[in-house]
Design a protein around this motif. Structure first.
Motif, PDB file in Angstrom:
ATOM      1  N   ASP A   1       0.847  -1.197   0.000  1.00  0.00           N
ATOM      2  CA  ASP A   1       0.000   0.000   0.000  1.00  0.00           C
ATOM      3  C   ASP A   1       0.879   1.241   0.000  1.00  0.00           C
ATOM      4  O   ASP A   1       1.066   1.893  -1.017  1.00  0.00           O
ATOM      5  N   ASP A   2       1.467   1.565   1.163  1.00  0.00           N
ATOM      6  CA  ASP A   2       2.380   2.704   1.276  1.00  0.00           C
ATOM      7  C   ASP A   2       3.724   2.333   0.648  1.00  0.00           C
ATOM      8  O   ASP A   2       4.407   1.421   1.111  1.00  0.00           O
ATOM      9  N   LEU A   3       4.126   3.055  -0.408  1.00  0.00           N
ATOM     10  CA  LEU A   3       5.359   2.738  -1.120  1.00  0.00           C
ATOM     11  C   LEU A   3       6.479   3.744  -0.870  1.00  0.00           C
ATOM     12  O   LEU A   3       7.486   3.742  -1.564  1.00  0.00           O
ATOM     13  N   GLY A   4       6.311   4.608   0.126  1.00  0.00           N
ATOM     14  CA  GLY A   4       7.416   5.459   0.547  1.00  0.00           C
ATOM     15  C   GLY A   4       7.384   6.867  -0.006  1.00  0.00           C
ATOM     16  O   GLY A   4       6.451   7.285  -0.692  1.00  0.00           O
ATOM     17  N   THR A   5       8.450   7.598   0.296  1.00  0.00           N
ATOM     18  CA  THR A   5       8.605   8.985  -0.132  1.00  0.00           C
ATOM     19  C   THR A   5      10.020   9.193  -0.662  1.00  0.00           C
ATOM     20  O   THR A   5      10.924   8.396  -0.398  1.00  0.00           O
ATOM     21  N   GLU A   6      10.201  10.287  -1.381  1.00  0.00           N
ATOM     22  CA  GLU A   6      11.534  10.587  -1.927  1.00  0.00           C
ATOM     23  C   GLU A   6      11.742  12.087  -2.029  1.00  0.00           C
ATOM     24  O   GLU A   6      10.802  12.846  -2.321  1.00  0.00           O
ATOM     25  N   ILE A   7      12.995  12.489  -1.819  1.00  0.00           N
ATOM     26  CA  ILE A   7      13.414  13.885  -2.004  1.00  0.00           C
ATOM     27  C   ILE A   7      14.490  13.910  -3.079  1.00  0.00           C
ATOM     28  O   ILE A   7      15.437  13.114  -3.042  1.00  0.00           O
ATOM     29  N   ASN A   8      14.353  14.803  -4.036  1.00  0.00           N
ATOM     30  CA  ASN A   8      15.327  14.980  -5.112  1.00  0.00           C
ATOM     31  C   ASN A   8      15.824  16.416  -5.132  1.00  0.00           C
ATOM     32  O   ASN A   8      15.069  17.346  -4.842  1.00  0.00           O
ATOM     33  N   ALA A   9      17.103  16.595  -5.480  1.00  0.00           N
ATOM     34  CA  ALA A   9      17.671  17.937  -5.604  1.00  0.00           C
ATOM     35  C   ALA A   9      18.752  17.923  -6.681  1.00  0.00           C
ATOM     36  O   ALA A   9      19.492  16.937  -6.814  1.00  0.00           O
ATOM     37  N   ILE A  10      18.844  19.016  -7.439  1.00  0.00           N
ATOM     38  CA  ILE A  10      19.837  19.108  -8.505  1.00  0.00           C
ATOM     39  C   ILE A  10      20.255  20.556  -8.697  1.00  0.00           C
ATOM     40  O   ILE A  10      19.450  21.476  -8.517  1.00  0.00           O
ATOM     41  N   TYR A  11      21.524  20.737  -9.037  1.00  0.00           N
ATOM     42  CA  TYR A  11      22.043  22.054  -9.434  1.00  0.00           C
ATOM     43  C   TYR A  11      22.950  21.850 -10.646  1.00  0.00           C
ATOM     44  O   TYR A  11      23.854  20.999 -10.620  1.00  0.00           O
TER      45      TYR A  11
END
Length: 396
Positions: free
Chosen positions: A346-356
């Motif tokens: 059900d709950d498949l998680g979270t993610e944070i992305n960052a780029i420069y």
């Protein structure tokens, strides 16, 4: 099945030479030919909360391209691509080697004929025959997977017709998928791609039909039909898409749908986007699939969802981007869940992305990129994953 488009270095050079009638004509037009070199040096590190060892890779991708003169509408392209491990930094599973104790970084060492095609252009009509890069719309269904060092190309015949300033028709027949895992995992195919777009005063309407078949001795089919609309009004951007898909493999038959919506607003200094993407499921037995896509672009940069699980996927996301110190930055967050939840998924998680990223001295680019995935409560085989990339590129 024998390939309709059989590519070799010798054949490519013969076809390229054939774009000119004689040596004198070629010499007269030589100043219109182009040779380009594209270099990409990248460090990638992967840390996963499982039994796999932390991975690290330093690789250099070199791409050499020659585009011939245009003679009576005919031209040709030959391009070679090479990916090498640098300085002994090669503790990673490249998907085709023996370092399976490490986490995956899908950049195997390889030297390939990346492109080799003849093009004919006359008025509103363009035809291409040979090994070529194919991209459609936002790469969700067909892309070059350019993020990886060995990008994806296709042995194909392509017809493009610009019926008017507002109407464009694109058709391709593919008989080989040259994927990102060196040539050992390329696939013979019988793929038909039809994409028709129409520009209106408020945005672009696109309808498509992608009929895919892996030609490797088994009965199968993946048929997708859809429509999308994207536009921009002042500082507001908007996008919506819907598609249906039928999958057959032997006696197995599944159907699933796809929905995507996104809205963005430019606040002068930053741009904010909110969106949702739903890769549907058929009774938690099959998930909507896009095997020719630039998958790294979607559903988080940690690449946890390159293949849609059978429960499907709901990706709710937000991003903010802007400019700083002469470059561009983006930060995005994702919340993942199953489209058709089960007791265990059900709950498949979270993610944070960052780029420069930043361009400098006209011919160079550099960047840093980070992805942090936190697994959810589901027993879906996902684990906490951190990835970081540093790179510098040059084009001459």
């Amino acid at each position: 099945m024998q390939s309709v488009v059989k590519i070799s270095t010798r054949t490519a050079l013969i076809l390229l030479a054939g774009t000119c009638v004689n040596a004198n004509a070629y010499n007269e037009l030589e100043n219109q030919a182009r040779t380009n070199i594209d270099l990409n040096l990248r460090y990638e590190a992967v840390d996963q909360d499982n039994s796999s060892k932390d991975a690290s890779a330093l690789t250099l991708r070199t791409r050499l391209n020659y585009t011939s003169v245009n003679y009576n509408g005919f031209s040709g392209v030959v391009e070679f691509e090479d990916s090498r491990q640098i300085a002994g930094v090669n503790d990673y599973n490249d998907t085709v080697g023996s370092n399976t104790q490490y986490s995956i970084i899908a950049d195997p060492e390889t030297t390939e004929l990346d492109q080799a095609y003849v093009q004919y252009k006359q008025g509103k009509f363009i035809a291409k025959l040979g090994r070529q890069v194919l991209t459609l719309d936002n790469h969700r269904y067909v892309g070059h997977v350019g993020w990886r060092q060995d990008r994806q190309t296709f042995d194909a015949a392509t017809l493009l017709y610009n019926a008017s300033e507002n109407i464009k028709v694109n058709y391709s027949y593919i008989n080989k998928r040259n994927r990102i895992f060196a040539d050992v995992k390329d696939l013979h195919a019988k793929d038909h791609l039809l994409n028709i777009s129409y520009k209106t005063s408020v945005g672009q309407l696109t309808a498509y039909s992608y009929l895919l078949e892996v030609d490797e001795g088994t009965s199968n089919g993946l048929d997708t039909f859809g429509v999308s609309f994207k536009g921009k009004k002042d500082k507001l951007s908007y996008y919506a898409e819907f598609a249906t898909q039928d999958f057959e493999s032997g006696a197995t038959d599944y159907s699933a749908s796809y929905i995507a919506v996104e809205a963005g607003y430019n606040f002068d200094t930053v741009t904010l986007k909110l969106g949702a993407e739903i890769l549907g499921s058929d009774d938690a037995m099959y998930g909507f699939s896009t095997p020719l896509a630039t998958l790294h672009k979607f559903n988080g940069w940690s690449d946890q969802f390159l293949g849609t699980q059978q429960e499907g996927l709901v990706d709710l996301y937000a991003s903010i981007s802007g400019k700083a110190f002469g470059g561009g930055w983006t930060v995005a967050v994702h919340d993942f869940s199953a489209d058709e939840a089960t007791e265990s998924v059900d709950d498949l998680g979270t993610e944070i992305n960052a780029i420069y990223t930043k361009k400098f001295a006209k011919k160079y680019t550099a960047g840093i990129k980070y992805a942090a995935y936190s697994a959810g409560d589901s027993t879906a085989g996902k684990v906490d994953t951190d990835k970081v990339w540093l790179w510098v590129g040059a084009k001459f």
